[in-house]
Structures are given as structure tokens and as C-alpha cells.
Enzyme design. Structure first.
Site, mmCIF file in Angstrom:
data_model
loop_
_atom_site.group_PDB
_atom_site.id
_atom_site.type_symbol
_atom_site.label_atom_id
_atom_site.label_comp_id
_atom_site.label_asym_id
_atom_site.label_seq_id
_atom_site.Cartn_x
_atom_site.Cartn_y
_atom_site.Cartn_z
ATOM 1 N N GLY A 55 82.273 -63.485 12.715
ATOM 2 C CA GLY A 55 81.790 -62.249 13.336
ATOM 3 C C GLY A 55 80.366 -62.000 12.888
ATOM 4 O O GLY A 55 79.923 -62.569 11.883
ATOM 5 N N CYS A 82 84.401 -68.303 8.389
ATOM 6 C CA CYS A 82 83.093 -67.645 8.295
ATOM 7 C C CYS A 82 83.229 -66.179 7.865
ATOM 8 O O CYS A 82 83.638 -65.916 6.751
ATOM 9 C CB CYS A 82 82.323 -67.808 9.608
ATOM 10 S SG CYS A 82 80.568 -67.463 9.399
ATOM 11 N N TYR A 83 82.954 -65.215 8.756
ATOM 12 C CA TYR A 83 83.126 -63.811 8.362
ATOM 13 C C TYR A 83 84.553 -63.580 7.860
ATOM 14 O O TYR A 83 84.779 -62.854 6.891
ATOM 15 C CB TYR A 83 82.826 -62.885 9.550
ATOM 16 C CG TYR A 83 83.103 -61.434 9.253
ATOM 17 C CD1 TYR A 83 82.151 -60.633 8.648
ATOM 18 C CD2 TYR A 83 84.354 -60.865 9.543
ATOM 19 C CE1 TYR A 83 82.415 -59.309 8.341
ATOM 20 C CE2 TYR A 83 84.636 -59.545 9.243
ATOM 21 C CZ TYR A 83 83.657 -58.771 8.642
ATOM 22 O OH TYR A 83 83.927 -57.461 8.332
ATOM 23 N N HIS A 170 82.429 -73.635 10.485
ATOM 24 C CA HIS A 170 83.208 -73.477 11.723
ATOM 25 C C HIS A 170 83.936 -74.774 12.097
ATOM 26 O O HIS A 170 83.351 -75.652 12.714
ATOM 27 C CB HIS A 170 82.293 -73.045 12.870
ATOM 28 C CG HIS A 170 81.805 -71.642 12.727
ATOM 29 N ND1 HIS A 170 82.512 -70.560 13.191
ATOM 30 C CD2 HIS A 170 80.702 -71.142 12.132
ATOM 31 C CE1 HIS A 170 81.866 -69.452 12.906
ATOM 32 N NE2 HIS A 170 80.752 -69.776 12.257
ATOM 33 N N GLU A 172 86.037 -75.167 14.337
ATOM 34 C CA GLU A 172 86.408 -75.190 15.765
ATOM 35 C C GLU A 172 85.330 -75.802 16.661
ATOM 36 O O GLU A 172 85.604 -76.132 17.806
ATOM 37 C CB GLU A 172 86.743 -73.764 16.240
ATOM 38 C CG GLU A 172 85.570 -72.797 16.338
ATOM 39 C CD GLU A 172 85.203 -72.127 15.013
ATOM 40 O OE1 GLU A 172 85.561 -72.656 13.945
ATOM 41 O OE2 GLU A 172 84.524 -71.082 15.051
ATOM 42 N N ASP A 228 89.263 -71.588 40.508
ATOM 43 C CA ASP A 228 89.760 -70.434 39.761
ATOM 44 C C ASP A 228 90.575 -69.478 40.634
ATOM 45 O O ASP A 228 91.680 -69.086 40.262
ATOM 46 C CB ASP A 228 88.596 -69.668 39.113
ATOM 47 C CG ASP A 228 87.730 -70.584 38.269
ATOM 48 O OD1 ASP A 228 88.223 -71.675 37.897
ATOM 49 O OD2 ASP A 228 86.571 -70.236 37.998
ATOM 50 N N LYS A 368 87.663 -73.709 31.659
ATOM 51 C CA LYS A 368 87.789 -74.363 32.968
ATOM 52 C C LYS A 368 88.809 -75.509 32.971
ATOM 53 O O LYS A 368 89.653 -75.600 33.853
ATOM 54 C CB LYS A 368 86.416 -74.909 33.374
ATOM 55 C CG LYS A 368 86.344 -75.362 34.801
ATOM 56 C CD LYS A 368 86.117 -74.182 35.685
ATOM 57 C CE LYS A 368 86.019 -74.530 37.131
ATOM 58 N NZ LYS A 368 85.636 -73.327 37.906
#
Ligand code: XMP
Length: 512
Positions: A55, A82-83, A170, A172, A228, A368
Site C-alpha cells: 500500500g 511490503c506495507y 513483491h 507477485e 468481455d 483478460k
């Protein structure tokens, strides 16, 4: 809840949905909830593990986002990122400080505790992505540092007995190449997940949710034939059947045979209530004499909404409206003050005149490629699921200058030849977007001893990850030769074909 679930507790980081996506990629179900979620709700969720996101705040700020500290007493494994890591450190009795130098970008990571459940399969020296100002300077009691970098002594820490883990970097993002090994081990070894969730389960849950929310009421959907809106419509249809009505506004700016394909798939294969509005002439009239691209976009966008509203009123009262919003739309429309290069009419413009209770956005949290997986799961045919992006204003921004039906016919034919040859050369999965442009230039040629003065078609083909930047695709010369040959031979009024070899930036993908 029937399947194991991970809670991603959102502290406002830019990668929060990416974390969720990584969890899903490991075939574990996951939910993203705000950091302020009441502890009772978290308890009720019976989560197998909780991940705190990063964050933008500093934990020492007065208004820093904080979750209920009771979350640490639930006995549920936690991974702070992280945060989230800094918050764990301060709440559990450690300390965070702001060093002189912030750490940003790719950084070498040294594993201190190689037998940590998080790092067992990770190299002793690896790379991670850092993006932080504050850092942990004092560990909470019972914790030990498990990884460091040259400027951060606690790049990771853990209290294995309590199953509490924290990483300053991070895991991810792609720039942490072994990040998924860490996340996977957290999910499987620490949280005990088994990885038996899949898109079919997403579909089941989403269908159930729509049934509950909508009951026997009426839903309306603007179907464009894009991935979509198609996936959203089929999903809602599975939940409520004929209580869904789809309106397909055919603005005449689709590619060759596309309008018919949309109708065929949704009416015949899915047996949906589909209204096709043949508004081609209406759009052409409005666009007559218009050459400025942004004006074209505006007219097409507004006319679309007007036609849709008129048709909706004919149907009578509706209770819900479906939108095929996906997660990247949510981020892109949230960024506010970026300069307007091109206004993309699929963001923002909602019909205002039809009364409806709420909007249904069943794909709001998906990326997507996940939407495509859901589409395949729902039985939507491959050509539609793998359809390349097609702008809302369609061929309207690929006919340079004034749009006329004659020009649209030329462009549709040339574009169809281009697409056919790309597919035959098996390049359609490698090139992310490819299309023909009617350049508005006429030039001199010679055909069968006759002088010609005809259209110039430009071919545009790009490879890209995110459509924000793009490279022109290096289509083999022999394929280009075949395409050019066929276009000038098969398409009336075209005597010249050129290939656009500009990247984005400085050019954009579309010509207008
Ligand atoms: P540009 O041309 O800006 O395109 O490099 C980036 C991506 O966006 C698509 N695009 C649009 N999509 N409405 C849309 O829905 C629009 O007005 C529009 N203009 C561009 C383009 O096809 C590419 O995928």
C-alpha cells in the site's frame, strides 16, 4: 464456503488484484476484501490463509490503514507483503524506520533461512522487486529474519510456529522470478491448500451469486461481440435464462461477417433473447462529413448510447444492467489525470435514461486471460474467445477521413484477406493485434495496361503485452507478399499496399 479460500486483505497497493490472480493461478480460490473488513466477517470466511497487500502509506502515519489486530490471533497463516510486512512488524511489537535511501527496482536477495517453508525451493541468491521507503528495523518477538538485501537487513521475516510470514519485496510481480515458488509454498505448505479450484468453480459461484441477486427480475445487456461483454452475457444467461435480454447495436462498423457471427452464436447456440438493431444508416448519416478522429469517436459513442436507450425503452422496465467490466478497465478508468491521447468509449459512458436498480459486473475482478478461460468454460466458441481487441468505434477509426459505405466495403474486404493470411501462416496467436487501414490516399497504378488511381491500404500488426507500448510485428516477407498480392487482386479499387513499421510510442496502434 465449499472450497478452500485465501483472503487478500487490501491495503491499497497497486498489485492487490495481481496477488489474487497469482493465487488463482495456483488453483486456489481467493477473495479480495478491504483492510477494514470486520474481524467477525474474516472469522466467518474460514480462510485457509490471509495475504496482506502492499500500500502507498507509511505505517507510522496517523491515518495509515490498519486492520483489526485480532486478525493475528485467529490462528490463520498470514503473509504480509511490503506495507503488509511493515504493518505486521509494528502491530506485533517490532519497529519500522525510514532509511536515507529508498529501495526501488530489481534487487539481489540473499536467503538467510534456506529451510524456511517460503524459501525451500528458492535459490540462495535470487532477484526480487522492491518498491519501498520504510523498512523493518526491529523484529517483533519470536520472529527471525529469513532474507536480506544489501540495504535491507530484514527483506523477509517469519514466526514459523505461528505461521506468520512477511516479505518486504513483491513476490507477485514478474520481476521477482522465483516469487511464485514462494507464494505457492505459502499456499500449499503453510496454509495447507490443495489446489483443486478451477475456473469451473468460479463460473458456478458467479452464477449462484447472480441468481441470488437477481431472482426473477429483468436484466439488460449491451452485447458488442467483444470478449468481455460476450462472456459476461453468457454467464448471466446461465444464471437467469430468458430474463436476460441482450441488445446488439450493429453500427455497421464491424469487420466482415462479424455482426452475423454474433447473432448466430448468441441466438442459435445459446438461445438467448437477442435484439439486433440495424443502425448502420443512422451512424453513417451522423458521421457524414466528419474527418476528425476524436469527433468520430464522440459521435459513435453518443449515438450508440442513444440507440441502446431507445431500444431499452421499447423493452419496458429493467432492473439490472450488465457491464463487461474487467479488472484492467477498473484500474485504467481510475487513474484520473493522465493526458487524453484517445478517448476510449468503452470506459465511462453509461446510458442514463433507463431506470435500473444496479449494474452487474461479474468479471470485475478478472484479468483478460482469465476472462477468456471463463469464456471457454462457458462453451463460447474459440474464435470469439480468442478474438483480438477491437475498438468500440470499430472501422470508423480505420477509415482515415470521411467514412462512407463504399470505403467501408473496401476496408472490410482488405481486412478479411489480411486476417485470413495471418491465420493460415499460424501467426494469429503471436501477433496481438492486426488489421487493415484505409489510408485516405489515392495513388497512381497500372493494371492490365490501364492507368488506375485507387486506394492505398496500410497493414498494421503489433506485438504487445499491455497495448500501452507495442512493437510492429516482424511478419515474414513471403507472408506480406501473399497478403499484398491477394489484396490488390481481390479487392476492388485498391492498387497499393504498404506495411506500417512504427512502434508505439511514437505512433499509436490505431491510425486515428
Ligand atoms: P492506441 O491506438 O491508443 O490503442 O495505441 C490501444 C488499444 O486500444 C484500442 N483502442 C480503442 N478501444 N475504443 C476502444 O474501445 C477506442 O476508441 C479505441 N481506440 C483505440 C486499440 O485498438 C488498441 O487495442
Amino acid at each position: 464456503m465449499q472450497h478452500q479460500a485465501i483472503l487478500v486483505l487490501d491495503f491499497g497497493g497497486q498489485y492487490n488484484q495481481l496477488i489474487a490472480r497469482r493465487v488463482r493461478e495456483n488453483k486456489v480460490y481467493c477473495e479480495v476484501l478491504p483492510y477494514s473488513t470486520p474481524i467477525e466477517k474474516i472469522r466467518e470466511g474460514q480462510y485457509s490463509g490471509i495475504i496482506f497487500t502492499g500500500g502507498p502509506s507509511s505505517v507510522s502515519a496517523i491515518d495509515a490503514p490498519r486492520c483489526d489486530p485480532a486478525v493475528f490471533e485467529l490462528g490463520i497463516p498470514i503473509l504480509g507483503i511490503c506495507y503488509g510486512a511493515q504493518l505486521m512488524a509494528t502491530v506485533l511489537g517490532g519497529a519500522v524506520d525510514r532509511p536515507e535511501k529508498r529501495e526501488y527496482g530489481k534487487v539481489s536477495l540473499d536467503i538467510i533461512k534456506q529451510d524456511s517453508l517460503l524459501f525451500r525451493r528458492v535459490d540462495a541468491h535470487t532477484t526480487c522487486w522492491m518498491s519501498h521507503t520504510d523498512q523493518i528495523i526491529q523484529l517483533p518477538s519470536g520472529f527471525s529474519a529469513t532474507a536480506k538485501t544489501s540495504s535491507c537487513q530484514t527483506a523477509a521475516m517469519e514466526h514459523a510456529a505461528k505461521k506468520q510470514y512477511a516479505v518486504q519485496f513483491h513476490p507477485e510481480v514478474q520481476h521477482t522470478p522465483q516469487g511464485n515458488l514462494m507464494l505457492r509454498d505459502f499456499l500449499f505448505d503453510v496454509c495447507g491448500c490443495t489446489g483443486d479450484w478451477h475456473m469451473a468453480a468460479f463460473v458456478q459461484d458467479a452464477v449462484e451469486k447472480v441468481k441470488q441477486q437477481v431472482g426473477n427480475r429483468k436484466v439488460l445487456c449491451a452485447l458488442s461481440g467483444g470478449v468481455d461483454s460476450s462472456v459476461a452475457a453468457v454467464l448471466i444467461h446461465r444464471a437467469i435464462g430468458k430474463n436476460l435480454t441482450c441488445i446488439f447495436v450493429d453500427h455497421g462498423l464491424m469487420r466482415k461477417d462479424e455482426g452475423d457471427m454474433v447473432v448466430k452464436i448468441f441466438r442459435e447456440q445459446f438461445d438467448m433473447n437477442l435484439i439486433r438493431v440495424n443502425a448502420q444508416q443512422r451512424f453513417l448519416d451522423k458521421l457524414s462529413g466528419i474527418i476528425e478522429p476524436e469527433q468520430k469517436r464522440k459521435i459513435i459513442g453518443e449515438e450508440f448510447i442513444r440507440v441502446f436507450e431507445e431500444e431499452a425503452k421499447r423493452i419496458g422496465s429493467v432492473d439490472f444492467l450488465v457491464q463487461g467490466t474487467i479488472y484492467p478497465d477498473v484500474i485504467e478508468s481510475g487513474t484520473g489525470d493522465a493526458a487524453v491521447i484517445k478517448s476510449h468509449h468503452n470506459v465511462g459512458g453509461l446510458p442514463e435514461d433507463i431506470g435500473f436498480e444496479a449494474i452487474l459486473e461479474p468479471l470485475r475482478e478478472l484479468f483478460k486471460d482469465e476472462v477468456r478461460m471463463v469464456g471457454l468454460e462457458l462453451g463460447i466458441p474459440g474464435p470469439l474467445v480468442w478474438r483480438q481487441p477491437f475498438p468500440g468505434p470499430g472501422l470508423g477509426i480505420r477509415v482515415i477521413g470521411e467514412i462512407t459505405e463504399e470505403k467501408l466495403v473496401v476496408l472490410r474486404e482488405a481486412d478479411a484477406v489480411f486476417r485470413d493470411e495471418i491465420a493460415k501462416a499460424n501467426l494469429d496467436q503471436d501477433i496481438h493485434q492486426y488489421f487493415a487501414v484505409l489510408t485516405g490516399i489515392r495513388s497512381v497504378g497500372v493494371m492490365g495496361d490501364e492507368r488506375t488511381y485507387d486506394h492505398t491500404i496500410a497493414l498494421r500488426a503489433v506485438t504487445t503485452n499491455d497495448f500501452m507500448t507495442a512493437d510492429w510485428a516482424q511478419i515474414p516477407f513471403e507472408v506480406l507478399a501473399r497478403i499484398s498480392n491477394r489484396i490488390v487482386n481481390e479487392v476492388r479499387e485498391v492498387n497499393r499496399v504498404v506495411y506500417d513499421i512504427t512502434s508505439k510510442p511514437p505512433a499509436t496502434i490505431e491510425w486515428e
